[in-house]
Design a protein around this motif. Structure first.
Motif, PDB file in Angstrom:
ATOM      1  N   THR A  56       0.840  -1.202   0.000  1.00 56.15           N
ATOM      2  CA  THR A  56       0.000   0.000   0.000  1.00 56.15           C
ATOM      3  C   THR A  56       0.872   1.247   0.000  1.00 56.15           C
ATOM      4  OG1 THR A  56      -0.065   0.111   2.408  1.00 56.15           O
ATOM      5  CG2 THR A  56      -1.737  -1.264   1.316  1.00 56.15           C
ATOM      6  N   LYS A  57       0.250   2.396  -0.218  1.00 57.98           N
ATOM      7  CA  LYS A  57       0.984   3.653  -0.179  1.00 57.98           C
ATOM      8  C   LYS A  57       1.582   3.898   1.207  1.00 57.98           C
ATOM      9  CE  LYS A  57      -1.530   6.026  -3.884  1.00 57.98           C
ATOM     10  NZ  LYS A  57      -2.361   7.204  -4.248  1.00 57.98           N
ATOM     11  N   ARG A  58       0.833   3.506   2.240  1.00 58.84           N
ATOM     12  CA  ARG A  58       1.348   3.684   3.601  1.00 58.84           C
ATOM     13  C   ARG A  58       2.593   2.821   3.812  1.00 58.84           C
ATOM     14  NH1 ARG A  58      -2.705   3.363   8.611  1.00 58.84           N
ATOM     15  NH2 ARG A  58      -3.321   5.297   7.568  1.00 58.84           N
ATOM     16  N   GLU A  59       2.564   1.591   3.324  1.00 60.14           N
ATOM     17  CA  GLU A  59       3.718   0.705   3.455  1.00 60.14           C
ATOM     18  C   GLU A  59       4.904   1.227   2.649  1.00 60.14           C
ATOM     19  OE1 GLU A  59       1.473  -3.599   4.164  1.00 60.14           O
ATOM     20  OE2 GLU A  59       1.864  -2.866   2.129  1.00 60.14           O
ATOM     21  N   LEU A  60       4.613   1.774   1.478  1.00 57.19           N
ATOM     22  CA  LEU A  60       5.696   2.342   0.673  1.00 57.19           C
ATOM     23  C   LEU A  60       6.289   3.581   1.341  1.00 57.19           C
ATOM     24  CD1 LEU A  60       4.220   2.008  -2.927  1.00 57.19           C
ATOM     25  CD2 LEU A  60       6.091   0.686  -1.924  1.00 57.19           C
ATOM     26  N   ALA A  61       5.443   4.363   2.000  1.00 57.81           N
ATOM     27  CA  ALA A  61       5.924   5.574   2.665  1.00 57.81           C
ATOM     28  C   ALA A  61       6.827   5.233   3.844  1.00 57.81           C
ATOM     29  CB  ALA A  61       4.744   6.423   3.130  1.00 57.81           C
ATOM     30  N   ALA A  62       6.623   4.045   4.415  1.00 58.66           N
ATOM     31  CA  ALA A  62       7.410   3.636   5.575  1.00 58.66           C
ATOM     32  C   ALA A  62       8.410   2.547   5.222  1.00 58.66           C
ATOM     33  CB  ALA A  62       6.476   3.149   6.676  1.00 58.66           C
ATOM     34  N   VAL A  63       8.770   2.471   3.939  1.00 57.88           N
ATOM     35  CA  VAL A  63       9.636   1.377   3.509  1.00 57.88           C
ATOM     36  C   VAL A  63      10.990   1.458   4.203  1.00 57.88           C
ATOM     37  CG1 VAL A  63      10.544   2.645   1.513  1.00 57.88           C
ATOM     38  CG2 VAL A  63      10.521   0.141   1.500  1.00 57.88           C
ATOM     39  N   GLU A  64      11.462   0.315   4.696  1.00 54.37           N
ATOM     40  CA  GLU A  64      12.749   0.231   5.366  1.00 54.37           C
ATOM     41  C   GLU A  64      13.474  -1.015   4.878  1.00 54.37           C
ATOM     42  OE1 GLU A  64      12.339   0.282   9.547  1.00 54.37           O
ATOM     43  OE2 GLU A  64      11.603   2.338   9.653  1.00 54.37           O
ATOM     44  N   ASN A  65      14.779  -0.968   4.967  1.00 56.82           N
ATOM     45  CA  ASN A  65      15.594  -2.115   4.589  1.00 56.82           C
ATOM     46  C   ASN A  65      16.449  -2.515   5.772  1.00 56.82           C
ATOM     47  OD1 ASN A  65      15.250  -2.551   1.567  1.00 56.82           O
ATOM     48  ND2 ASN A  65      15.617  -0.360   1.671  1.00 56.82           N
ATOM     49  N   GLN A  66      16.878  -3.768   5.746  1.00 58.48           N
ATOM     50  CA  GLN A  66      17.828  -4.190   6.758  1.00 58.48           C
ATOM     51  C   GLN A  66      19.125  -3.427   6.556  1.00 58.48           C
ATOM     52  OE1 GLN A  66      18.260  -8.416   6.519  1.00 58.48           O
ATOM     53  NE2 GLN A  66      16.231  -8.833   7.372  1.00 58.48           N
ATOM     54  N   LEU A  67      19.613  -2.790   7.626  1.00 58.61           N
ATOM     55  CA  LEU A  67      20.821  -1.982   7.547  1.00 58.61           C
ATOM     56  C   LEU A  67      21.929  -2.601   8.382  1.00 58.61           C
ATOM     57  CD1 LEU A  67      19.368   1.644   7.895  1.00 58.61           C
ATOM     58  CD2 LEU A  67      20.043   0.465   5.810  1.00 58.61           C
ATOM     59  N   SER A  68      23.149  -2.509   7.885  1.00 57.56           N
ATOM     60  CA  SER A  68      24.306  -2.972   8.646  1.00 57.56           C
ATOM     61  C   SER A  68      24.515  -2.064   9.845  1.00 57.56           C
ATOM     62  CB  SER A  68      25.560  -2.953   7.772  1.00 57.56           C
ATOM     63  OG  SER A  68      25.366  -3.665   6.572  1.00 57.56           O
ATOM     64  N   SER A  69      24.885  -2.668  10.970  1.00 53.36           N
ATOM     65  CA  SER A  69      25.325  -1.875  12.116  1.00 53.36           C
ATOM     66  C   SER A  69      26.807  -1.580  11.934  1.00 53.36           C
ATOM     67  CB  SER A  69      25.083  -2.629  13.422  1.00 53.36           C
ATOM     68  OG  SER A  69      23.699  -2.734  13.687  1.00 53.36           O
ATOM     69  N   GLU A  70      27.203  -0.361  12.237  1.00 51.42           N
ATOM     70  CA  GLU A  70      28.570   0.078  11.948  1.00 51.42           C
ATOM     71  C   GLU A  70      29.361   0.274  13.233  1.00 51.42           C
ATOM     72  OE1 GLU A  70      28.151   3.571   9.562  1.00 51.42           O
ATOM     73  OE2 GLU A  70      27.688   2.440   7.742  1.00 51.42           O
ATOM     74  N   VAL A  71      30.605  -0.232  13.217  1.00 52.88           N
ATOM     75  CA  VAL A  71      31.533  -0.063  14.329  1.00 52.88           C
ATOM     76  C   VAL A  71      32.477   1.079  13.973  1.00 52.88           C
ATOM     77  CG1 VAL A  71      33.262  -1.178  15.785  1.00 52.88           C
ATOM     78  CG2 VAL A  71      31.387  -2.524  14.822  1.00 52.88           C
TER      79      VAL A  71
END
Length: 794
Positions: A74-89
């Motif tokens: 949905t548009k709401r899901e697209l507006a809140a789209v997130e991806n798995q992000l690497s944690s950085e040291v």
């Protein structure tokens, strides 16, 4: 049937076809009415066919839109789209030293990406990006005519950047023969929705943060770091062209494994830039002439800077995040939530430490190989069997329900195995049991540097290569050898012994301790040593004498107060370092000699933030020293003893071989048969502990090693400090001088370190304090008031 007649008739028919077609064509041409009828039929067929095609396409889009082939976001899901992000040291200055991830993906804002990247991307992938609403109908028409009807494979694709983003965000489904049209329709619908929600700049940023570059790397930030070891804002035009060129086929155009293909593809991207006037043709031609140069930086779980440190840090962070989640009913994940982890590591210092370790141990390994050249594995039979049973291979074969005899045969059968070498993994045909024996002959090393002012760890090298050896020797417990001796002398000073008291170097038998009979490494027993001389030259007999005088319990207590947390067995041999301690705690404990008796608590994690900057953990007391645990005067005097070690003692090669002129102090240590060698040393701004040795001490008991602290640990420490001194970014750690020793203390140190004969004592000394080798522990010895009275008069 007459075959010849059939064949002749068929041949006649074939020969007559051109004539018949010519006649039919001439008839149509001469007959206007028939020609018009044919044209009308053709137009009608085309219109009907086109109508049916558009109807089918419409039905396809409607069914996809309705969710018949799977739910659309949905548009709401697209507006809140997130991806798995690497944690950085991150290091103390914010430099990246490592990541924790499932998919190597880092987020970058568009203003953090070089404009060269977006220019290359648009010119190559979507030239009308700013002129369409997610679907480029002109490109679709080109694909239909050139690619499908004319079969021109080089005509390009019709997917816009928005459609490619949709594909990156939402994986394609399997719908059999309809998979391709359904997935294309799905991506077009999602692309249109994305265009309504996000601006063009946001779409570019989303795309650049999600696009795969192969090698489990996602996003321009991770790719820029992997292939060019720089932030995406710093990419040159030709470098940006390489990365954008990879998008066509990440494996085929990988610049590390396929440099020629990557160069050719880069040049195509540069040509596109010139074609659409992003650069001049002359500039594009000039860049095409450049050789492909990459700076590959494989920051993975077990490669890149400080892998041993990152593994220890990972276990600590996992525990802290679990505790935070339990307290706050959250679900933060180290591998997917893009956490920022701020540490005390100094990136430049870490690289110098790793370089020094590789440089020295690769040289020393050649000495090991020459020494073990003709040894056989028979003496180590029992040890090898024990190591075999603890190996991953053995446990894997057990899980396959193999019998012990079959497992043994497997270990004796030659196979291809990747073995550790300082030049990289070495493919060898060897039996697994022989490979275990060969790896026991590898000299291992570890190093840790700590800031003495606050306990912050600046560098951590836990071993040779994390891919092969996961055991962290910074944390491993090993016998300390003579590196433990400073605590014996500090305890003696605390109990009132004079630093200028000369003790005989003779070898003694201590009947109270089961006839303990410590010997010197060189077998020399002449003369008399002061404390400074005995410690600087690592004289076991004198150190044992002091241990006998002050008692093992007192020495163990001093060492524990200074920071040794491992169990110390309170026996006389403790003086010679027979108890096992870690490199981390031993190095940190030397801080008392630099900080006037105040110890430090090692710390390496400062703060954890989520991707939005919310603090999940922060250490508050990062600049605090602990309270004094020994008298400042005792610490100062012991430090003066340790300064003599590199100046004239067992580490004097630091001065003449490594040309280190700064104020330094430290202590060497070698355990039995060279199983361990140590040097714990410090300058005004850094304490560094170095350990080298074989992985299994039992191997050294069977095959004595050719190394000692003088030819192994000390050169490694010297190599490291030499590099620090020559590097402008790290020179600060070795600059400055130790604080001057107060005159009141210095007056008690003005004595030689070694004499061949004792100076003649005043006659009253023989009466008041007759010579004796018996223990005179202060806690059991009453004060001699008469002696003090005589001394005050004289």
């Amino acid at each position: 049937m007459d075959i010849k007649k059939v064949f002749s008739k068929a041949l006649f028919t074939l020969k007559s076809l051109p004539g018949r077609f010519s006649g039919w064509y001439n008839e149509i041409r001469s007959n206007t009415e028939k020609r018009k009828k044919l044209i009308r039929q053709s137009i009608r067929f085309f219109l009907v066919g086109t109508g049916v095609l558009f109807l089918l396409i419409g039905i396809l889009f409607i069914t996809v839109w309705a969710g018949w082939f799977g739910k659309l976001p949905t548009k709401r899901e697209l507006a809140a789209v997130e991806n798995q992000l690497s944690s950085e040291v991150l290091d103390i200055d914010g430099k990246l030293i490592g990541k924790y991830f499932i998919y190597d993906r880092s987020h970058a804002r568009l203003d953090q990406v070089s404009k060269h990247v977006t220019d290359c991307l648009i010119a190559t992938e979507d030239t009308r990006f700013y002129n369409h609403g997610g679907i480029d109908f002109i490109s679709l028409g080109r694909v239909l005519v050139k690619s499908i009807l004319l079969g021109q494979e080089s005509s390009g694709g019709g997917s816009t950047i928005s459609q490619q983003l949709a594909k990156n965000l939402f994986s394609r489904g399997n719908n059999g023969l309809l998979s391709m049209p359904v997935n294309k329709a799905r991506e077009m619908i999602i692309a249109r929705r994305l265009e309504r929600i996000y601006s063009k700049q946001d779409i570019l940023a989303l795309y650049l943060n999600t696009v795969p570059f192969g090698e489990n790397v996602y996003g321009i930030s991770a790719a820029s770091l992997r292939f060019f070891n720089k932030n995406p804002r710093d990419l040159k035009l030709e470098e940006a062209a390489v990365l954008v060129g990879m998008l066509k086929a990440t494996t085929y155009f990988n610049p590390r494994t396929q440099p020629e293909r990557a160069t050719a593809r880069r040049n195509i991207v540069l040509g596109q830039l010139a074609r659409y006037e992003y650069v001049s043709p002359e500039q594009a031609d000039s860049l095409k002439q450049l050789s492909l140069v990459i700076d590959y930086n494989p920051i993975t779980h077990n490669q890149g800077p400080a892998p041993y440190f990152r593994e220890t840090l990972r276990m600590q962070i996992t525990k802290l995040i679990d505790q935070y989640n339990q307290r706050n009913q959250t679900d933060y994940n180290l591998y997917t939530d893009g956490l920022k982890i701020y540490t005390t590591i100094d990136y430049d210092l870490q690289l110098q430490a790793e370089t020094a370790l590789k440089n020295q141990l690769s040289r020393q390994q050649k000495m090991m190989e020459g020494y073990y050249k003709n040894v056989t594995r028979q003496p180590a039979r029992n040890l090898l069997q024990s190591l075999m049973r603890n190996s991953h291979r053995y446990k894997s074969l057990q899980n396959q329900k193999l019998q012990p005899r079959e497992i043994q045969e497997n270990f004796n059968r030659k196979t291809h195995i990747d073995l550790f070498s300082w030049d990289g993994p070495k493919r060898s045909e060897i039996s697994p049991l022989d490979s275990i024996f060969l790896m026991q002959q590898v000299l291992h090393g570890a190093m840790i540097s700590i800031d003495p002012r606050n306990g912050q760890v600046r560098a951590w090298v836990g071993g040779n290569d994390f891919r092969f050896f996961q055991f962290d020797h910074v944390l491993a417990k090993r016998q300390a050898g003579s590196a433990f001796k400073p605590f014996v002398y500090a305890t003696a000073l605390s109990q009132g012994f004079s630093p200028c008291e000369f003790v005989s170097n003779q070898q003694r038998v201590y009947e109270d301790y089961d006839d303990w009979n410590p010997a010197n490494a060189r077998g020399e027993y002449e003369g008399y040593y002061s404390m400074a001389g005995a410690l600087a030259n690592s004289i076991n007999t004198v150190t044992a004498w002091y241990m006998d005088q002050i008692g093992p319990d007192a020495v163990a207590e001093t060492a524990m107060r200074c920071g040794i947390g491992s169990y110390l067995q309170a026996v006389p041999s403790l003086a010679l370092g027979t108890s096992q301690v870690s490199l981390l705690e031993l190095t940190a404990s030397y801080s008392v000699f630099l900080n006037n008796g105040r110890p430090i608590e090692p710390v390496w994690l400062l703060k954890i933030e989520d991707k939005n900057g919310k603090v999940l953990y922060e250490r508050k007391d990062q600049d605090m020293l602990l309270q004094p645990v020994i008298e400042p005067s005792v610490a100062i005097i012991t430090r003066s003893f340790l300064q003599a070690v590199p100046d004239s003692g067992t580490a004097r090669s630091l001065r003449y071989a490594h040309q280190i002129t700064a104020d330094i102090a430290g202590k060497t240590g070698t355990t039995q048969n060279g199983a361990d060698t140590w040097f714990i040393g410090f300058s005004t701004g850094l304490i560094t502990g170095v350990w080298t040795g074989v992985e299994n001490p039992g191997f050294a008991q069977l095959y004595k090693t050719p190394v000692n602290s003088g030819n192994s640990a000390v050169p490694l420490w010297g190599d490291y400090y030499g590099r620090i001194s020559r590097n402008s970014a790290t020179r600060k750690y070795v600059q400055g001088s130790f604080a001057a020793i107060p005159d009141s203390i210095q007056s008690n140190l003005n004595c030689p370190m070694f004499v061949t004969e004792l100076p003649r004592r005043p006659w009253w000394e023989d009466i008041l304090n007759p010579p004796s080798d018996k223990p005179r522990r202060p806690e059991h010895k009453p004060e001699n008031l008469f002696k003090r009275w005589i001394e005050s008069i004289l």
